[in-house]
Design a protein around this motif. Sequence first.
Motif, PDB file in Angstrom:
ATOM      1  N   SER A  30       0.839  -1.181   0.000  1.00  0.00           N
ATOM      2  CA  SER A  30       0.000   0.000   0.000  1.00  0.00           C
ATOM      3  C   SER A  30       0.880   1.237   0.000  1.00  0.00           C
ATOM      4  O   SER A  30       2.093   1.170   0.199  1.00  0.00           O
ATOM      5  N   MET A  31       0.265   2.394  -0.181  1.00  0.00           N
ATOM      6  CA  MET A  31       1.031   3.632  -0.187  1.00  0.00           C
ATOM      7  C   MET A  31       1.725   3.848   1.156  1.00  0.00           C
ATOM      8  O   MET A  31       2.900   4.231   1.212  1.00  0.00           O
ATOM      9  N   ALA A  32       1.016   3.574   2.256  1.00  0.00           N
ATOM     10  CA  ALA A  32       1.600   3.751   3.583  1.00  0.00           C
ATOM     11  C   ALA A  32       2.770   2.796   3.797  1.00  0.00           C
ATOM     12  O   ALA A  32       3.817   3.173   4.341  1.00  0.00           O
ATOM     13  N   GLU A  33       2.609   1.545   3.360  1.00  0.00           N
ATOM     14  CA  GLU A  33       3.690   0.565   3.512  1.00  0.00           C
ATOM     15  C   GLU A  33       4.907   0.961   2.692  1.00  0.00           C
ATOM     16  O   GLU A  33       6.051   0.813   3.138  1.00  0.00           O
ATOM     17  N   ALA A  34       4.666   1.467   1.483  1.00  0.00           N
ATOM     18  CA  ALA A  34       5.774   1.893   0.629  1.00  0.00           C
ATOM     19  C   ALA A  34       6.537   3.051   1.266  1.00  0.00           C
ATOM     20  O   ALA A  34       7.772   3.098   1.226  1.00  0.00           O
TER      21      ALA A  34
ATOM     22  N   VAL B 251       5.306  -4.301   6.071  1.00  0.00           N
ATOM     23  CA  VAL B 251       6.108  -4.379   4.854  1.00  0.00           C
ATOM     24  C   VAL B 251       6.443  -5.840   4.581  1.00  0.00           C
ATOM     25  O   VAL B 251       6.867  -6.565   5.484  1.00  0.00           O
ATOM     26  N   GLY B 252       6.262  -6.305   3.352  1.00  0.00           N
ATOM     27  CA  GLY B 252       6.503  -7.692   2.993  1.00  0.00           C
ATOM     28  C   GLY B 252       7.971  -8.073   3.062  1.00  0.00           C
ATOM     29  O   GLY B 252       8.858  -7.222   3.007  1.00  0.00           O
ATOM     30  N   GLU B 253       8.239  -9.383   3.127  1.00  0.00           N
ATOM     31  CA  GLU B 253       9.618  -9.827   3.307  1.00  0.00           C
ATOM     32  C   GLU B 253      10.478  -9.575   2.071  1.00  0.00           C
ATOM     33  O   GLU B 253      11.681  -9.321   2.207  1.00  0.00           O
ATOM     34  N   GLU B 254       9.926  -9.632   0.884  1.00  0.00           N
ATOM     35  CA  GLU B 254      10.726  -9.358  -0.317  1.00  0.00           C
ATOM     36  C   GLU B 254      11.206  -7.909  -0.300  1.00  0.00           C
ATOM     37  O   GLU B 254      12.379  -7.625  -0.577  1.00  0.00           O
ATOM     38  N   GLU B 255      10.293  -6.999   0.018  1.00  0.00           N
ATOM     39  CA  GLU B 255      10.665  -5.586   0.085  1.00  0.00           C
ATOM     40  C   GLU B 255      11.660  -5.337   1.219  1.00  0.00           C
ATOM     41  O   GLU B 255      12.594  -4.535   1.090  1.00  0.00           O
TER      42      GLU B 255
END
Length: 228
Positions: free
Chosen positions: A3-7, A146-150
């Motif tokens: 999401s925008m917030a996560e990014a 935040v996802g693990e890949e990111e």
Amino acid sequence: MPSMAEALRLLQFGDSVFPVGAFAFSNGLEMAVQHEVVHDRSTLQEFVRTVTRAAATSDGVGMLAGHRSALAGDLDRIRRADEAVHVRKINEEMRTMTVRMGRKLAEAANRIVGESLLRKRAGEAGNGIPVTYPVALGVLFADLGVGEEEAFAAHQYGVASMVLGAAVRLIRVDHLDAQSILFAVNEKVADDYQECRSATLDDMQAFTPHLDILAGAHQHAHVRMFMS
């Protein structure tokens, strides 16, 4: 897709200038320059790739373990990941780097984010196993959604940025050279993630004896710009 917030959280806490003290460390580059292992743009790029590759198969695995343990709410597994990272730092300066940056990240997260699993882990670290930077980063990103890949990509970006930030102060390369190298090295992050994603803490390894030797020599150097 995040999401925008996560990014934005990824950009904030993964920023190379986030105040965890990375500017004080060169990750072995200073002694590599002194011994002429690194002396121009080409050898610098080779060095950065070596360092990021080693980071992926060691600290990167610990970061993923921290992220997954945080999602499971398992403080004991986070503690074991910290221990696995810490005991594999055979050089005193590298241990200092990962512990100091881990503590600074936990302190910053406590002030910025507030209550989190990382805060709980940092609160009990004085009783034995210290917080390490890669595990703390994984735990924090999991707490922030935040996802693990990111998270893995941000960790690897930070390793490369640390070395390149030191490079512009140590050898004759400019900021655009550094950014060009960063761009090239970043293309390998996805490959490194695919290789490390199924690794366990027992699989963690970073066979870079030449870096270990340079790090050991740096510890006894009389004149130093950086702490590692």
